[in-house]
Design an enzyme around this catalytic site. Structure first.
Site, short mmCIF file in Angstrom:
data_model
loop_
_atom_site.label_atom_id
_atom_site.label_comp_id
_atom_site.label_asym_id
_atom_site.label_seq_id
_atom_site.Cartn_x
_atom_site.Cartn_y
_atom_site.Cartn_z
N GLY A 12 0.78 -1.23 0.00
CA GLY A 12 0.00 0.00 0.00
C GLY A 12 0.81 1.28 0.00
CG ASN A 14 1.55 3.14 -5.79
OD1 ASN A 14 1.99 4.17 -6.31
ND2 ASN A 14 2.06 1.94 -6.03
CB ILE A 89 -8.72 -9.71 -13.52
CG1 ILE A 89 -7.32 -10.34 -13.63
CG2 ILE A 89 -9.17 -9.06 -14.82
CD1 ILE A 89 -6.25 -9.44 -14.13
CG LEU A 90 -11.63 -4.50 -10.87
CD1 LEU A 90 -11.79 -2.99 -10.89
CD2 LEU A 90 -12.42 -5.10 -9.72
CG ASN A 104 -3.61 -1.00 -12.83
OD1 ASN A 104 -3.49 -1.22 -11.62
ND2 ASN A 104 -2.90 -1.67 -13.74
CG HIS A 106 1.78 -2.34 -15.42
ND1 HIS A 106 1.43 -3.57 -14.90
CD2 HIS A 106 2.85 -2.57 -16.23
CE1 HIS A 106 2.25 -4.49 -15.37
NE2 HIS A 106 3.11 -3.92 -16.19
C1 GRF Z 1 3.35 -1.39 -7.47
O1 GRF Z 1 4.56 -1.59 -8.13
C2 GRF Z 1 2.23 -1.33 -8.47
O2 GRF Z 1 2.56 -0.74 -9.66
C3 GRF Z 1 2.00 -2.79 -8.70
O3 GRF Z 1 2.13 -3.38 -7.43
C4 GRF Z 1 2.99 -2.58 -6.61
C5 GRF Z 1 2.22 -2.22 -5.40
O4 GRF Z 1 2.93 -1.47 -4.49
N1 GRF Z 1 0.80 -3.01 -9.44
P1 GRF Z 1 2.20 -0.86 -3.22
O5 GRF Z 1 1.30 -1.93 -2.62
O6 GRF Z 1 1.45 0.35 -3.63
O7 GRF Z 1 3.34 -0.53 -2.28
#
Ligand code: GRF
Length: 203
Positions: A12, A14, A89-90, A104, A106
C-alpha cells in the site's frame, strides 16, 4: 468533494502516497473506501490508521464474484476507483458502470512487460532479463483487457547494468507514487479527454 475508492493487495505505498497528497492538500479529494482482496494486506493497516472504511473481498472466498461485490458497495458512492497494487482482475458490470472511472498503476512502460501474469517483481525481472535501458511506470484506464486501457501518463526510469529486479522495483516505485498523484489530479480537475482510445490532456 471528489470521492475515491482505492483497491489494494499488498504493502500500500501507492495508497499512502494518495493519503499523504490529500493531507498535504495536493489533492482535493477524499478516500471513501479501501478494498483489498487479501485480508492480511498491510495497505489495510495504513487505511485503518486514517479511519478510512476498509473492506475485504478475499479472492479465495469470492473468486470471480468479487467484482460484483465491489460494484455493489461502490455504485453511486465514488467518482473514481484507483487500483493501487490490486492483483485481482476486475470484470463484469463494474467496468461498464465505472467506464473511464477506473485507473491502474503498472510498474513498466506499457506495452512492455504487461498483461496477464505480469505483476509485482516479475515485471522487473523481465525488464532486467531483457536488458532494457529504460523502464518506468504507467497510469492507465482499466477496461476488459489486462493493462489494455487508454494510457494517461508514463514516467521513464533508467535501468543500470548493476541493477537487479529489486533495485529497479525500488526506483520505479518512487516514480509510481508521483505519477499516480499527478494522474488523479488531472482527473479531479477534469483535464482528460479520451479520443479514440487515446488520452489528450487539456491545457
Ligand atoms: C506497485 O509496483 C504497483 O505498480 C504494482 O504493485 C505494486 C504495489 O505497491 N501493481 P504498493 O502496494 O502500492 O506498495
Amino acid at each position: 468533494m471528489f470521492k475515491i475508492a482505492v483497491l489494494v493487495s499488498g504493502g500500500g505505498s501507492n495508497l499512502q502516497a494518495i493519503i499523504d497528497a490529500i493531507e498535504f492538500e495536493q489533492l482535493n479529494a477524499s478516500i471513501e473506501f479501501v478494498i483489498s482482496d487479501k485480508k492480511d494486506a498491510y495497505a489495510l493497516k495504513r487505511a485503518e490508521e486514517k479511519n478510512i472504511t476498509t473492506l475485504v473481498f478475499d479472492r479465495k472466498e469470492y473468486g470471480r464474484n468479487s467484482s460484483d461485490k465491489i460494484l455493489e458497495v461502490l455504485k453511486g458512492k465514488v467518482d473514481l476507483i484507483v487500483l493501487a497494487g490490486y492483483l485481482s482482475i476486475l470484470d463484469g458490470d463494474i467496468l461498464k458502470e465505472f467506464n473511464n472511472k477506473i485507473i491502474n498503476i503498472h510498474p513498466s512502460l506499457i506495452p512492455s512487460f504487461c498483461g496477464p501474469k505480469m505483476y509485482g517483481i516479475k515485471v522487473h525481472e523481465a525488464a532486467i532479463n531483457m536488458g532494457v535501458r529504460y523502464s518506468g511506470c504507467t497510469v492507465h484506464y482499466v477496461n476488459e483487457l489486462v493493462d489494455g486501457g487508454a494510457i494517461i501518463l508514463q514516467q521513464v526510469v533508467n535501468v543500470y547494468f548493476e541493477d537487479d529486479a529489486k533495485t529497479l522495483q525500488k526506483r520505479v516505485l518512487e516514480e509510481e507514487h508521483k505519477l499516480l498523484k499527478k494522474a488523479i489530479k488531472l482527473i479531479i480537475e477534469d483535464k482528460i479527454l479520451i479520443d479514440n482510445g487515446r488520452v489528450k490532456i487539456k491545457s
